[in-house]
Write an enzyme that holds these catalytic residues in place. Structure first.
Site, PDB file in Angstrom:
ATOM      1  N   HIS A   1       5.979  -5.455  11.518  1.00  0.00           N
ATOM      2  CA  HIS A   1       5.403  -4.110  11.560  1.00  0.00           C
ATOM      3  C   HIS A   1       5.037  -3.699  12.993  1.00  0.00           C
ATOM      4  CE1 HIS A   1       2.648  -0.740  10.480  1.00  0.00           C
ATOM      5  NE2 HIS A   1       3.383  -0.657   9.405  1.00  0.00           N
TER       6      HIS A   1
ATOM      7  N   ASP B   1       5.912   4.430   4.889  1.00  0.00           N
ATOM      8  CA  ASP B   1       6.801   3.441   5.520  1.00  0.00           C
ATOM      9  C   ASP B   1       6.859   2.130   4.738  1.00  0.00           C
ATOM     10  OD1 ASP B   1       4.109   3.169   6.397  1.00  0.00           O
ATOM     11  OD2 ASP B   1       4.707   1.985   8.140  1.00  0.00           O
ATOM     12  N   HIS B   2       6.131   2.060   3.619  1.00  0.00           N
ATOM     13  CA  HIS B   2       6.139   0.842   2.797  1.00  0.00           C
ATOM     14  C   HIS B   2       6.729   1.052   1.410  1.00  0.00           C
ATOM     15  CE1 HIS B   2       3.749  -1.527   5.690  1.00  0.00           C
ATOM     16  NE2 HIS B   2       3.494  -0.296   6.111  1.00  0.00           N
TER      17      HIS B   2
ATOM     18  N   HIS C   1       0.846  -1.194   0.000  1.00  0.00           N
ATOM     19  CA  HIS C   1       0.000   0.000   0.000  1.00  0.00           C
ATOM     20  C   HIS C   1       0.881   1.245   0.000  1.00  0.00           C
ATOM     21  CE1 HIS C   1       0.867  -0.421   4.262  1.00  0.00           C
ATOM     22  NE2 HIS C   1       0.252   0.705   4.566  1.00  0.00           N
TER      23      HIS C   1
HETATM   24 ZN   LIG Z   1       2.897   0.760   7.896  1.00  0.00          ZN
HETATM   25 ZN   LIG Z   2      -0.151   1.756   6.486  1.00  0.00          ZN
END
Ligand SMILES: [Zn+2]
Ligand SMILES: [Zn+2]
Length: 341
Positions: free
Chosen positions: A313, A66-67, A62
């Site tokens: 995570h 942070d991804h 997504h």
């Molecule tokens: Zn995240």
């Molecule tokens: Zn997220």
């Protein structure tokens, strides 16, 4: 075939000196598939045994920073280090709608000329994957053409009957995506290895008088051979049982799945990688922010009858000893799971 999984980053929100932002590598026979690419992923890769140049596919769950904020930097570094060793195949990148323009824009603004070819395949989410107020229709940027190394990717829509997205289906693997509920649309990926022919049964080969040499290779590849005495040997006469393929499922941020695609695709997964941002005591807060706790992840894993669950995570506030306790409580595996025959 050897297969292993490396967690380059298990931290939520941002990278810290001791914990990287989201990034997981699934390596099969030396080829690396990267799942999420948080900021700092390239330095985490340098600290690991893996080689960035071996990355052939990238999957983004997504579009939270942070991804995927590590992606432009990683692509530039792979390009710089490639030299004349450019692969004939383009790097395949899969992710939600918007990712193609993001990569195009960052490369364009920074005057980056990648030396390798790449292609971005975009998944189209559905409106029920996030709260209504967070849903954004991406207005496409006014692109002045494509980059020299960019190839035309596919736009992949939900198969509403299967409740999933077919990413690709080749000789070795079937890879699909499924919908998750989060603050913005998020996806999970299932990687299913296809059944492979069993090993040759040495005793049977000997008993049937098959001479060692090219005949072994043919039988292993499913081709019958005729011996000098006129006897035909079929592969099924000398092969052991087919080797069942493995299933690895990697989920993006979520407080749950949308539809039954996730449960179907993760059913009896050998390895299920699920986020657990907050502690069970903060379950309400986790749900409110579209996240999960260890208990929520375990409930999903149980529903899918997953064989092994690994959590990732973690909120940067969660200390290492707490993570270890969670990991032990759910499963005895640590953050690195080795899957090898
Ligand atoms: Zn995240
Ligand atoms: Zn997220």
């Amino acid at each position: 075939m050897s297969m292993d999984v490396t967690f380059l980053g298990t931290g939520a929100a941002y990278p810290s000196p001791t914990r990287g932002a989201s990034a997981v590598v699934l390596r099969c026979e030396g080829e690396c598939w990267l799942f999420d690419c948080g900021e700092g992923t390239q330095t985490q890769l340098m600290k690991s045994q893996l080689k960035a140049g071996r990355i052939t596919k990238i999957f983004i769950t997504h579009l939270h920073g942070d991804h995927f904020f590590g992606l432009p930097g990683l692509l530039c570094t792979i390009s710089l280090q490639s030299g004349s060793m450019v692969s004939k195949q383009p790097i395949e990148i899969y992710g939600p709608v918007g990712l193609r323009d993001f990569i195009w824009r960052t490369m364009e603004l920074s005057h980056t000329e990648l030396v390798f070819r790449y292609v971005v395949h975009e998944l189209v989410p559905t409106a029920d994957q996030c709260p209504a107020e967070e849903l954004k229709e991406f207005a496409h940027v006014n692109r002045a053409g494509s980059l020299p190394k960019e190839e035309q990717g596919r736009t992949i829509l939900l198969d509403s009957e299967e409740n999933s997205y077919l990413l690709f289906d080749d000789e070795q693997f079937v890879v699909k995506a499924f919908r998750l509920f989060h603050r913005i649309p998020s996806f999970g990926f299932s990687v299913v290895e296809k059944k492979r022919p069993g090993k040759l049964n040495a005793q049977k080969l000997k008993d049937l008088g098959v001479p060692p040499g090219p005949a072994y290779g043919k039988l292993k590849n499913g081709i019958s051979v005729v011996l000098e005495n006129g006897v035909t040997i079929s592969p099924q006469d000398v092969l052991k049982k087919p080797i069942v393929g493995r299933k690895i499922c990697i989920l993006g941020d979520c407080s749950g799945v949308v539809g039954d695609g996730g449960v179907k695709l993760c059913f009896e997964a050998d390895l299920l990688i699920h986020e657990a941002t907050l502690d069970d005591a903060q379950m309400d807060k986790a749900k409110e922010h579209g996240h999960s706790t260890p208990q929520m992840a375990a409930t999903f894993a149980k529903l899918c009858r997953a064989k092994r669950l690994v959590l990732t995570h973690f909120s940067q506030r969660i200390r290492r000893n707490v993570m270890k306790r969670w990991t032990r409580r759910i499963d005895d595996s640590m953050t690195i799971a080795l899957l090898e025959y």
